[in-house]
Motif scaffolding. Structure first.
Motif, PDB file in Angstrom:
ATOM      1  N   LEU A 174       0.831  -1.197   0.000  1.00 42.70           N
ATOM      2  CA  LEU A 174       0.000   0.000   0.000  1.00 42.70           C
ATOM      3  C   LEU A 174       0.870   1.254   0.000  1.00 42.70           C
ATOM      4  N   ARG A 175       0.292   2.353  -0.473  1.00 41.98           N
ATOM      5  CA  ARG A 175       1.034   3.616  -0.525  1.00 41.98           C
ATOM      6  C   ARG A 175       1.089   4.232   0.864  1.00 41.98           C
ATOM      7  N   VAL A 176       2.308   4.528   1.309  1.00 42.31           N
ATOM      8  CA  VAL A 176       2.500   5.139   2.622  1.00 42.31           C
ATOM      9  C   VAL A 176       2.269   6.643   2.509  1.00 42.31           C
ATOM     10  N   ILE A 177       1.273   7.124   3.259  1.00 39.26           N
ATOM     11  CA  ILE A 177       1.006   8.565   3.279  1.00 39.26           C
ATOM     12  C   ILE A 177       1.932   9.253   4.263  1.00 39.26           C
ATOM     13  N   GLY A 178       2.170   8.622   5.395  1.00 44.82           N
ATOM     14  CA  GLY A 178       3.057   9.203   6.389  1.00 44.82           C
ATOM     15  C   GLY A 178       2.731   8.679   7.774  1.00 44.82           C
ATOM     16  N   GLN A 179       3.206   9.403   8.783  1.00 47.91           N
ATOM     17  CA  GLN A 179       3.007   9.031  10.172  1.00 47.91           C
ATOM     18  C   GLN A 179       2.186  10.117  10.861  1.00 47.91           C
ATOM     19  N   ILE A 180       1.211   9.700  11.666  1.00 51.15           N
ATOM     20  CA  ILE A 180       0.321  10.634  12.350  1.00 51.15           C
ATOM     21  C   ILE A 180       0.555  10.536  13.849  1.00 51.15           C
ATOM     22  N   PHE A 181       0.684  11.691  14.505  1.00 53.32           N
ATOM     23  CA  PHE A 181       0.856  11.757  15.952  1.00 53.32           C
ATOM     24  C   PHE A 181       2.032  10.907  16.437  1.00 53.32           C
ATOM     25  N   ALA A 182       3.017  10.742  15.604  1.00 49.92           N
ATOM     26  CA  ALA A 182       4.218   9.975  15.954  1.00 49.92           C
ATOM     27  C   ALA A 182       3.862   8.603  16.532  1.00 49.92           C
ATOM     28  N   GLY A 183       2.798   7.994  15.981  1.00 47.31           N
ATOM     29  CA  GLY A 183       2.392   6.701  16.523  1.00 47.31           C
ATOM     30  C   GLY A 183       1.585   5.853  15.568  1.00 47.31           C
ATOM     31  N   TYR A 184       1.076   6.465  14.503  1.00 48.95           N
ATOM     32  CA  TYR A 184       0.187   5.743  13.602  1.00 48.95           C
ATOM     33  C   TYR A 184       0.647   5.951  12.164  1.00 48.95           C
ATOM     34  N   ILE A 185       0.742   4.843  11.441  1.00 48.87           N
ATOM     35  CA  ILE A 185       1.175   4.880  10.043  1.00 48.87           C
ATOM     36  C   ILE A 185      -0.060   4.936   9.165  1.00 48.87           C
ATOM     37  N   ALA A 186      -0.141   5.939   8.305  1.00 49.38           N
ATOM     38  CA  ALA A 186      -1.293   6.120   7.428  1.00 49.38           C
ATOM     39  C   ALA A 186      -0.991   5.527   6.060  1.00 49.38           C
ATOM     40  N   GLY A 231     -10.103   2.956   0.985  1.00 51.04           N
ATOM     41  CA  GLY A 231     -10.099   4.123   1.855  1.00 51.04           C
ATOM     42  C   GLY A 231      -8.766   4.337   2.541  1.00 51.04           C
ATOM     43  N   LEU A 232      -8.816   4.768   3.794  1.00 51.22           N
ATOM     44  CA  LEU A 232      -7.635   5.111   4.571  1.00 51.22           C
ATOM     45  C   LEU A 232      -7.417   4.059   5.650  1.00 51.22           C
ATOM     46  N   LEU A 233      -6.178   3.584   5.769  1.00 53.14           N
ATOM     47  CA  LEU A 233      -5.837   2.578   6.768  1.00 53.14           C
ATOM     48  C   LEU A 233      -4.843   3.181   7.746  1.00 53.14           C
ATOM     49  N   LEU A 234      -5.111   3.071   9.046  1.00 56.66           N
ATOM     50  CA  LEU A 234      -4.196   3.532  10.083  1.00 56.66           C
ATOM     51  C   LEU A 234      -3.644   2.328  10.833  1.00 56.66           C
ATOM     52  N   ILE A 235      -2.331   2.266  10.963  1.00 55.78           N
ATOM     53  CA  ILE A 235      -1.661   1.171  11.666  1.00 55.78           C
ATOM     54  C   ILE A 235      -1.046   1.707  12.948  1.00 55.78           C
ATOM     55  N   ASP A 236      -1.345   1.048  14.051  1.00 55.94           N
ATOM     56  CA  ASP A 236      -0.720   1.371  15.330  1.00 55.94           C
ATOM     57  C   ASP A 236       0.690   0.778  15.312  1.00 55.94           C
ATOM     58  N   GLN A 237       1.712   1.628  15.249  1.00 55.48           N
ATOM     59  CA  GLN A 237       3.070   1.128  15.069  1.00 55.48           C
ATOM     60  C   GLN A 237       3.532   0.262  16.245  1.00 55.48           C
ATOM     61  N   HIS A 238       3.086   0.590  17.451  1.00 63.83           N
ATOM     62  CA  HIS A 238       3.490  -0.219  18.598  1.00 63.83           C
ATOM     63  C   HIS A 238       2.838  -1.599  18.539  1.00 63.83           C
ATOM     64  N   ALA A 239       1.535  -1.653  18.243  1.00 62.24           N
ATOM     65  CA  ALA A 239       0.843  -2.937  18.152  1.00 62.24           C
ATOM     66  C   ALA A 239       1.430  -3.796  17.038  1.00 62.24           C
ATOM     67  N   ALA A 240       1.758  -3.169  15.896  1.00 58.29           N
ATOM     68  CA  ALA A 240       2.335  -3.917  14.779  1.00 58.29           C
ATOM     69  C   ALA A 240       3.701  -4.492  15.139  1.00 58.29           C
ATOM     70  N   HIS A 241       4.566  -3.646  15.701  1.00 60.61           N
ATOM     71  CA  HIS A 241       5.904  -4.111  16.056  1.00 60.61           C
ATOM     72  C   HIS A 241       5.840  -5.141  17.178  1.00 60.61           C
ATOM     73  N   GLU A 242       4.882  -4.976  18.096  1.00 57.21           N
ATOM     74  CA  GLU A 242       4.730  -5.921  19.198  1.00 57.21           C
ATOM     75  C   GLU A 242       4.369  -7.305  18.673  1.00 57.21           C
ATOM     76  N   ARG A 243       3.449  -7.372  17.678  1.00 59.49           N
ATOM     77  CA  ARG A 243       3.086  -8.676  17.106  1.00 59.49           C
ATOM     78  C   ARG A 243       4.276  -9.301  16.384  1.00 59.49           C
ATOM     79  N   VAL A 244       4.988  -8.507  15.604  1.00 55.96           N
ATOM     80  CA  VAL A 244       6.167  -9.026  14.896  1.00 55.96           C
ATOM     81  C   VAL A 244       7.174  -9.585  15.898  1.00 55.96           C
ATOM     82  N   THR A 245       7.452  -8.818  16.935  1.00 54.45           N
ATOM     83  CA  THR A 245       8.443  -9.232  17.926  1.00 54.45           C
ATOM     84  C   THR A 245       7.991 -10.469  18.686  1.00 54.45           C
ATOM     85  N   PHE A 246       6.724 -10.488  19.087  1.00 51.18           N
ATOM     86  CA  PHE A 246       6.192 -11.617  19.849  1.00 51.18           C
ATOM     87  C   PHE A 246       6.302 -12.915  19.062  1.00 51.18           C
ATOM     88  N   GLU A 247       5.936 -12.878  17.778  1.00 52.61           N
ATOM     89  CA  GLU A 247       5.987 -14.094  16.965  1.00 52.61           C
ATOM     90  C   GLU A 247       7.426 -14.571  16.767  1.00 52.61           C
TER      91      GLU A 247
END
Length: 617
Positions: free
Chosen positions: A430-442, A448-464
């Motif tokens: 997907l096309r990266v629009i940028g980062q919002i509030f230094a915590g969410y990747i748009a 439409g618009l997808l927002l990713i919680d960077q901490h939740a995403a990295h936490e899942r990657v790390t946990f696995e």
């Protein structure tokens, strides 16, 4: 002064045979606990008779009237009269038949039990007969029989249920509660038989009006609506002697109770703790603690491998090999939840695969703003990107996540296979629009618009990563440049020293260095050695009173959640564009990527139409 034991004067015979009417009422109390029980038994009789349409009408929560009409095979005059006698049944002939029951009913108690505590009127006709027969009974005694005009099938009216058992009548719940119990019982039967039309009316108001459906998913949509139906994932796992299939909600959908978990064995609705436990465990680390999934589970097996004759109301079963059943159910759902971005059409339960016109399958889930508010606040004071986001390359390849698109088509009246929905794009595509509030990747998607919680995403990657390494023999450790001393609280030092083996298994190379000190020589490689001392301190701080011992694999997973949480990039950390792309690529190569290990959503989506409506376009 002596005392004598005074014995009561007893009659010569204290054992006697109960009158038939009393025995029937006792049997009725076991089979017909409440109006919902009567509805269930009567509807199951209709299904066993081959009905393609079943209609139920109730008044006053079923206590005043229960009327069940079907278009099944019907009965002759002799069979209709005989069906009201205790132990009469058309479904088994000998005790040997009990080892391989293939019908919903088999006990031969339902009609007789219901008739013994009500005013019952039955009208029935076979398609080959010119006229039907009507049988009227009161308190189990047949009062009248006559010919009647009726379409092929059977209609049974039960009036004034429990009129002659006031104790049972007294313990009925409120009108609304009894109506709800009937609706839930009716709902379970309807979900298990999507190819049959069902109608339920209560006090003149239609509760369910369900036409025949082409698939289990369509029936689920009829009952619960499109919003949740579009969030259901089809699963199917077939192993020798056991098959588990059905629908499971995506990991971004959960409920406060387990009432949305429906379990069926060979088409029979059951309440089995083991099956529910298998479903719940399949969602571990995917939904928040205390929340429950929505699941429609159908287990198919040889009739001789399951005993359905363990409960008067046939709601419980006993498996010959419960462990094997648990394993199949768990893996059927867990494997499907591992990657929720592809599209799989739900199989037609119990029917041969034919064509389908079902809606597009599941995808990225539109979440309300409330879902995002459940996130734990992980804000860090720094807004700078001083240190790089460490993402260790994974040994897994892209090929491992390119699952084949398995299609099991549903029945379609128009014929011809429908094209399956296109798979949801991977995050990294997907096309990266940028980062919002230094915590969410748009990200921008076609929808439409997808927002990713960077901490939740990295936490899942790390946990696995950590969990996979732990199962492979131990979490990989990277040595520090120089040993670092970690001071321990004197109150907990003994507990920590006793858990040295477990701490090492989690990737920390430590040695005792005095009574209240540990020497840290290495930290989990997935994080790198720089922040190892802080991570170890956080782990020790989160250690409960029982230390790291006990609890088995589940306990280790809880500690890994803590480790992954403390070691993952926080909200408040500014990410450079290469770091964002790296995180998204890692996320795409990770199983269960739609939720963090604590069950919080990794992403939420704002539909394009929703955004356009906000601008009144």
């Amino acid at each position: 002064m002596s005392s004598q034991v005074v014995r009561p004067i007893m009659s010569e015979h204290i054992v006697h045979i109960l009158p038939e009417q009393v025995a029937s009422q006792i049997a009725a109390g076991e089979v017909v606990e409440r109006p919902a029980s009567a509805v269930k038994e009567l509807v199951e009789n209709s299904l066993d008779a081959g009905a393609r349409s079943v209609s139920v009408e109730i008044l006053a929560g079923g206590s005043a009237l229960i009327a069940v009409a079907d278009d099944g095979s019907g009965m002759t005059r002799a069979d209709a009269i005989l069906s009201l006698r205790r132990h009469a049944t058309s479904k088994i002939r000998s005790a040997a038949d009990l080892t391989a029951i293939r019908t919903l009913g088999f006990r031969g108690e339902a009609l007789a039990s219901i008739a013994s505590v009500s005013h019952l009127r039955m009208q029935t006709r076979r398609a080959a007969d010119d006229n039907g027969v009507e049988v009227a009974a009161e308190a189990g005694n047949i009062e009248d029989t006559r010919t009647c005009a009726i379409a092929a099938g059977t209609r049974i009216e039960v009036r004034q249920l429990f009129f002659n058992t006031p104790a049972r009548l007294k313990f009925l719940k409120t009108l609304a509660t009894e109506q709800g119990a009937i609706a839930e019982s009716f709902q379970r039967v309807a979900l298990a038989n999507h190819h049959i039309a069902f109608r339920l009316a209560s006090d003149g108001r239609v509760v369910f009006d369900l036409p025949r459906a082409n698939s289990v998913l369509e029936r689920f949509r009829q009952v619960f609506g499109s919003k949740i139906a579009t969030r259901m994932l089809a699963f199917d796992l077939d192993r020798p002697g056991i098959r588990a299939q059905g629908l499971a909600a995506s990991s971004q959908e959960s409920f406060p109770t387990g009432r949305m978990i429906f379990t069926f064995v060979n088409g029979r609705a059951v309440r089995d703790r083991m099956l529910i436990r298998a479903v719940e465990q399949a969602y571990q680390t995917l939904i928040p603690r205390g929340r429950h999934p929505a699941t429609l589970l159908f287990v198919g097996m040889r009739p001789e491998d399951v005993d359905v004759n363990v409960h008067p109301m046939k709601t419980e079963v006993r498996f010959r090999n419960g462990g094997a059943v648990f394993d199949v159910v768990y893996h059927a759902i867990r494997d499907r939840l591992a990657d929720q971005t592809d599209s799989v059409q739900p199989a037609t339960i119990g029917d041969p695969p034919v064509s389908s016109t079902d809606d597009a399958a599941m995808g990225l889930i539109t979440m309300s703003s409330k879902g995002a508010q459940d996130r734990v606040d992980d804000r860090a004071p720094s807004m700078r990107s001083d240190s790089p986001l460490r993402l260790v390359p994974d040994a897994l390849t892209e090929k491992a996540f390119q699952r084949p698109l398995t299609l099991a088509y549903d029945r379609d009246a128009r014929g011809g296979p429908a094209a399956p929905a296109a798979p949801i794009p991977m995050y990294s595509k997907l096309r990266v629009i940028g980062q919002i509030f230094a915590g969410y990747i748009a990200l921008e998607t076609e929808e439409g618009l997808l927002l990713i919680d960077q901490h939740a995403a990295h936490e899942r990657v790390t946990f696995e990563k950590l969990r996979r390494e732990l199962r492979d023999g131990g979490i990989r450790t990277q040595a520090t440049l120089t040993p670092v001393s970690v001071e321990l609280s004197p109150a907990r030092a003994g507990m920590v020293h006793a858990a040295i083996t477990e701490i090492r298994a989690m990737g920390f190379d430590v040695e005792p260095f005095g009574p209240t000190t540990l020497l840290l020589k290495g930290a989990p490689a997935v994080f790198g050695p720089e922040g190892g001392a802080k991570l170890l301190g956080d782990m020790i701080e989160s250690m409960g009173d029982a230390g790291f011992r006990g609890g088995g694999e589940a306990a280790f997973e809880n500690w890994l959640k803590q480790l992954a949480c403390h070691g993952s990039v926080r909200v408040g950390r500014v990410l450079e564009l290469p770091e964002i792309h790296s995180l998204l690529a890692e996320l795409d190569r990770t199983e269960f990527k739609t939720n963090c290990p604590h069950g919080r959503p990794v992403h939420i989506q704002f539909a394009r139409g929703q955004i356009e409506r906000m601008f009144r376009r």
